[in-house]
Design a protein around this motif. Sequence first.
Motif, mmCIF file in Angstrom:
data_model
loop_
_atom_site.group_PDB
_atom_site.id
_atom_site.type_symbol
_atom_site.label_atom_id
_atom_site.label_comp_id
_atom_site.label_asym_id
_atom_site.label_seq_id
_atom_site.Cartn_x
_atom_site.Cartn_y
_atom_site.Cartn_z
ATOM 1 N N ILE A 114 -0.110 11.058 -11.171
ATOM 2 C CA ILE A 114 0.392 11.272 -10.106
ATOM 3 C C ILE A 114 -0.519 12.183 -9.143
ATOM 4 O O ILE A 114 -0.955 13.043 -9.522
ATOM 5 N N HIS A 115 -0.747 11.535 -8.138
ATOM 6 C CA HIS A 115 -1.586 12.303 -7.152
ATOM 7 C C HIS A 115 -0.793 13.274 -6.226
ATOM 8 O O HIS A 115 0.089 13.205 -5.589
ATOM 9 N N ILE A 116 -1.352 14.486 -6.420
ATOM 10 C CA ILE A 116 -0.595 15.509 -5.754
ATOM 11 C C ILE A 116 -1.320 16.322 -4.676
ATOM 12 O O ILE A 116 -2.489 16.760 -4.915
ATOM 13 N N ASP A 117 -1.176 16.119 -3.488
ATOM 14 C CA ASP A 117 -1.952 16.679 -2.331
ATOM 15 C C ASP A 117 -1.363 18.175 -2.049
ATOM 16 O O ASP A 117 -0.425 18.307 -1.569
ATOM 17 N N VAL A 118 -2.632 18.931 -2.407
ATOM 18 C CA VAL A 118 -2.333 20.488 -1.960
ATOM 19 C C VAL A 118 -2.989 20.941 -0.507
ATOM 20 O O VAL A 118 -4.442 20.401 -0.376
ATOM 21 N N VAL A 132 -4.539 16.427 -8.954
ATOM 22 C CA VAL A 132 -4.453 17.367 -8.162
ATOM 23 C C VAL A 132 -5.399 17.514 -7.243
ATOM 24 O O VAL A 132 -6.576 17.764 -7.422
ATOM 25 N N HIS A 133 -5.305 17.044 -5.716
ATOM 26 C CA HIS A 133 -6.381 16.852 -4.612
ATOM 27 C C HIS A 133 -6.306 18.265 -3.801
ATOM 28 O O HIS A 133 -5.273 18.330 -3.100
ATOM 29 N N LEU A 134 -7.321 19.199 -4.113
ATOM 30 C CA LEU A 134 -7.113 20.273 -3.275
ATOM 31 C C LEU A 134 -7.590 20.349 -2.066
ATOM 32 O O LEU A 134 -8.789 20.043 -2.088
ATOM 33 N N MET A 135 -6.841 20.414 -0.958
ATOM 34 C CA MET A 135 -7.660 20.558 0.515
ATOM 35 C C MET A 135 -7.355 22.046 0.955
ATOM 36 O O MET A 135 -6.308 22.289 1.713
ATOM 37 N N ILE A 136 -8.073 22.892 0.174
ATOM 38 C CA ILE A 136 -7.714 24.440 0.118
ATOM 39 C C ILE A 136 -9.176 25.028 0.417
ATOM 40 O O ILE A 136 -9.955 24.668 -0.208
ATOM 41 N N ILE A 169 -10.431 6.301 -4.363
ATOM 42 C CA ILE A 169 -10.286 6.319 -2.798
ATOM 43 C C ILE A 169 -8.895 6.582 -2.480
ATOM 44 O O ILE A 169 -8.115 6.362 -2.948
ATOM 45 N N ASP A 170 -8.806 7.270 -1.123
ATOM 46 C CA ASP A 170 -7.481 7.907 -0.857
ATOM 47 C C ASP A 170 -7.543 8.002 0.676
ATOM 48 O O ASP A 170 -8.291 8.541 1.436
ATOM 49 N N GLY A 171 -6.509 7.187 1.097
ATOM 50 C CA GLY A 171 -6.216 7.186 2.544
ATOM 51 C C GLY A 171 -6.037 5.864 3.010
ATOM 52 O O GLY A 171 -6.753 5.084 3.074
HETATM 53 ZN ZN ZN Z 1 -5.127 12.843 -1.454
#
Ligand code: ZN
Length: 221
Positions: free
Chosen positions: A34-38, A67-71, A176-178
């Motif tokens: 489960i990919h979780i975008d933060v 968990v994908h942290l964009m922070i 790969i993401d997007g």
């Molecule tokens: Zn992502």
Amino acid sequence: MIKPIKISPSILSADFSKLGEEVMALEKAGADYIHIDVMDGHFVPNLTIGPEVIKKLRPLTKKIFDVHLMISPVDKFVKDFINAGADIITFHPEATPDVSKTIDLIKKEGKKVGISLKPKSQINLIEKYLEEIDLVLIMSVEPGFAGQKFMPEVLDKTRNLWKIIQENNLKAEIEIDGGINFQNCVDAKKAGANILVSGSTIFKENNGDLKKNIGILRTNK
Ligand code: ZN
Ligand code: DX5
């Protein structure tokens, strides 16, 4: 050796008013992760969810929380995400002053670690950490929003990275993401990615038939 294909649906495209049900439906539909975008509204121009929401989702599924942290900063929050139930923590190297320290922080807690490259970020930024990490997340859109168009120029980078991984016999996987859809997932796999993130395609194609969409992404060749 080609690694097995895994599908990591991004819940950013789920119905947030019933997030728990959506996560359980993804498990039933055959998702691997489960990919979780933060997102923090600072490292990227959008705000999403934090550890409290992840904690509430944790008892609903045994699936791996990717968990994908964009922070930024990262280190200050690593423990919160681990306590909330993250299994893999991926961060962006530009978001932390000491990449090695962030890797160690995540590994010390027994969790898997990923480093993410934005479309314009090059492999040399992370090459020296490749041996220590579990995955590289190649962004095929600018991070911040679901539903953007796939940038085919990242495929070259993916191929080069895959070559380095193979030549050095490393365990690191390529995610790969997007903007991943039923067509470009084939190119992504051929380039060496074995973990495919998808939000819009999984939740919107075929009237939101999650099982069908996950199946197509997994098997299209
Ligand atoms: Zn992502
Ligand atoms: C973008 C996120 C992605 C995104 C994927 O910053 O990291 O995970 O939500 O959504 P789609 O598949 O719609 O591009």
